[in-house]
Design a protein around this motif. Sequence first.
Motif, PDB file in Angstrom:
ATOM      1  N   ARG A 129       0.811  -1.236   0.000  1.00 16.60           N
ATOM      2  CA  ARG A 129       0.000   0.000   0.000  1.00 16.60           C
ATOM      3  C   ARG A 129       0.836   1.273   0.000  1.00 16.60           C
ATOM      4  O   ARG A 129       0.387   2.314  -0.458  1.00 16.60           O
ATOM      5  CB  ARG A 129      -0.854   0.080   1.265  1.00 16.60           C
ATOM      6  CG  ARG A 129      -1.869  -0.995   1.449  1.00 16.60           C
ATOM      7  CD  ARG A 129      -2.572  -0.784   2.806  1.00 16.60           C
ATOM      8  NE  ARG A 129      -3.336  -1.954   3.169  1.00 16.60           N
ATOM      9  CZ  ARG A 129      -4.543  -2.229   2.695  1.00 16.60           C
ATOM     10  NH1 ARG A 129      -5.132  -1.397   1.877  1.00 16.60           N
ATOM     11  NH2 ARG A 129      -5.163  -3.331   3.044  1.00 16.60           N
ATOM     12  N   GLY A 130       2.016   1.225   0.573  1.00 22.55           N
ATOM     13  CA  GLY A 130       2.819   2.445   0.754  1.00 22.55           C
ATOM     14  C   GLY A 130       2.357   3.203   1.988  1.00 22.55           C
ATOM     15  O   GLY A 130       1.310   2.890   2.585  1.00 22.55           O
ATOM     16  N   ALA A 131       3.139   4.220   2.378  1.00 24.02           N
ATOM     17  CA  ALA A 131       2.867   4.957   3.630  1.00 24.02           C
ATOM     18  C   ALA A 131       1.469   5.582   3.604  1.00 24.02           C
ATOM     19  O   ALA A 131       1.021   6.099   2.582  1.00 24.02           O
ATOM     20  CB  ALA A 131       3.925   6.032   3.819  1.00 24.02           C
ATOM     21  N   GLN A 132       0.827   5.523   4.749  1.00 24.36           N
ATOM     22  CA  GLN A 132      -0.535   6.079   4.873  1.00 24.36           C
ATOM     23  C   GLN A 132      -0.451   7.544   5.316  1.00 24.36           C
ATOM     24  O   GLN A 132       0.381   7.901   6.166  1.00 24.36           O
ATOM     25  CB  GLN A 132      -1.334   5.251   5.872  1.00 24.36           C
ATOM     26  CG  GLN A 132      -1.527   3.802   5.426  1.00 24.36           C
ATOM     27  CD  GLN A 132      -2.290   3.712   4.093  1.00 24.36           C
ATOM     28  OE1 GLN A 132      -3.457   4.088   4.008  1.00 24.36           O
ATOM     29  NE2 GLN A 132      -1.632   3.230   3.039  1.00 24.36           N
ATOM     30  N   ILE A 133      -1.326   8.354   4.771  1.00 19.36           N
ATOM     31  CA  ILE A 133      -1.244   9.803   5.014  1.00 19.36           C
ATOM     32  C   ILE A 133      -1.488  10.129   6.494  1.00 19.36           C
ATOM     33  O   ILE A 133      -0.850  11.026   7.050  1.00 19.36           O
ATOM     34  CB  ILE A 133      -2.231  10.550   4.086  1.00 19.36           C
ATOM     35  CG1 ILE A 133      -1.869  10.283   2.617  1.00 19.36           C
ATOM     36  CG2 ILE A 133      -2.221  12.055   4.384  1.00 19.36           C
ATOM     37  CD1 ILE A 133      -0.444  10.675   2.207  1.00 19.36           C
TER      38      ILE A 133
END
Length: 389
Positions: free
Chosen positions: A115-119
Amino acid sequence: MTPRGRTFFANPGPTNIPDSILRAIDRPSQDFMEESFIALFEDCVRRLKRVIGTDGHVFMYAASGHGAWEASLVNLFSPGDTLLMLESGYFSESWTEMARKFGLEVVIVPAEWRRGAQIEAVKAALAADTAHRFKAVCTVHNETSTGVTLPIREVRAALDETGHPALLLSDTISSLASLPYAMDAWGIDLTVGGSQKGLMLPTGISFTAVSEKAMAAHRVARLPRHYLDWSVMLGRRHRSFVGTIPTQMFHGLAEALRLIEGEGLEAVWARHRRLAGAVRAAVRVWSGNQGPELFCIDPERCSDSVTAVLMPEGHDAEAVRRAAFGRYNVSLGGGLGRLGGRVFRIGHLGDLNEPMILGTLAAVEMSLADAGVPHGRGGVAAAMDALSL
Ligand code: PLP
């Protein structure tokens, strides 16, 4: 057996080089101080800035993307400075490793690579940094190892909402001239780019575009540097490159920019979106019957320039790549770092059209069968359907 026909190059970089670019590069050496070359160089930089979406200065290096990464660090920071790195995959790890070798402290916003880093996590890290220790937030706009795109504008919004003054750095090596990007409008302070992906050139030049705010940080940054030093460059005739300039590359760049401008930058982005949709349609069909699946599990973040395909348990992605290259002359990307053997990657950026994508997908589908990997049948038909919409 010597493979026949053209290699279908479906690596996510380097990418296919159009014949007209190859012809433009194929020329003798010239003096890079000659006025006609300087005019070509300045014209290329002016037009490249439009692709990046910036009025800032563009500094160039005779180096691959790693050189531009290194330039971003040594020009902006001093020993002991702290950076906030958003985890995305192999390339955020590599940029982190480089920064630490230069004596920088790196705080990571951890993330699941699918997913990649979450905001929300980015916002929390920035809000907790009340002493404003973070000098910069480093992002990989499009993580080439995972096929996940980060919503950079949301990172900018997180900085604004928390009132954090850190610089925003963005690696666009596999997104520039492929995915929508607008450096100044999006409030980005430094863009890292390279020649060998969306710009359709050989590997060999990379660059950083730099905002006024980043230039101010540069003036007080104390990490040692010379070949990559922006201040040294500003004192030179081209205001870029400390050493000999690879002149042929600029003839190629002029042609690449002519191709991009002829198609229209927005049309380039739309073509990438459309071809990526076809690739994803095929992979979704293959994922039936417990087959390989999209590595990216956030539909909002699936990359339009590269798709990583996750193998079912017990199957080796390298076997698929070997079949694709050995039998069908199709070059796919392999898994990087901890994804070695677990994913193969289909690059769909740069000089590419529908039949090239369909040919690649057909070869992948045959290679899955050759390698004995279970999969749903009919991926290519689904891709054709997606392209006929
Ligand atoms: N960053 C990203 C997102 C990349 O995809 C790559 C290479 O593929 C790099 C950095 C490193 O660039 P290079 O291999 O040109 O040194």
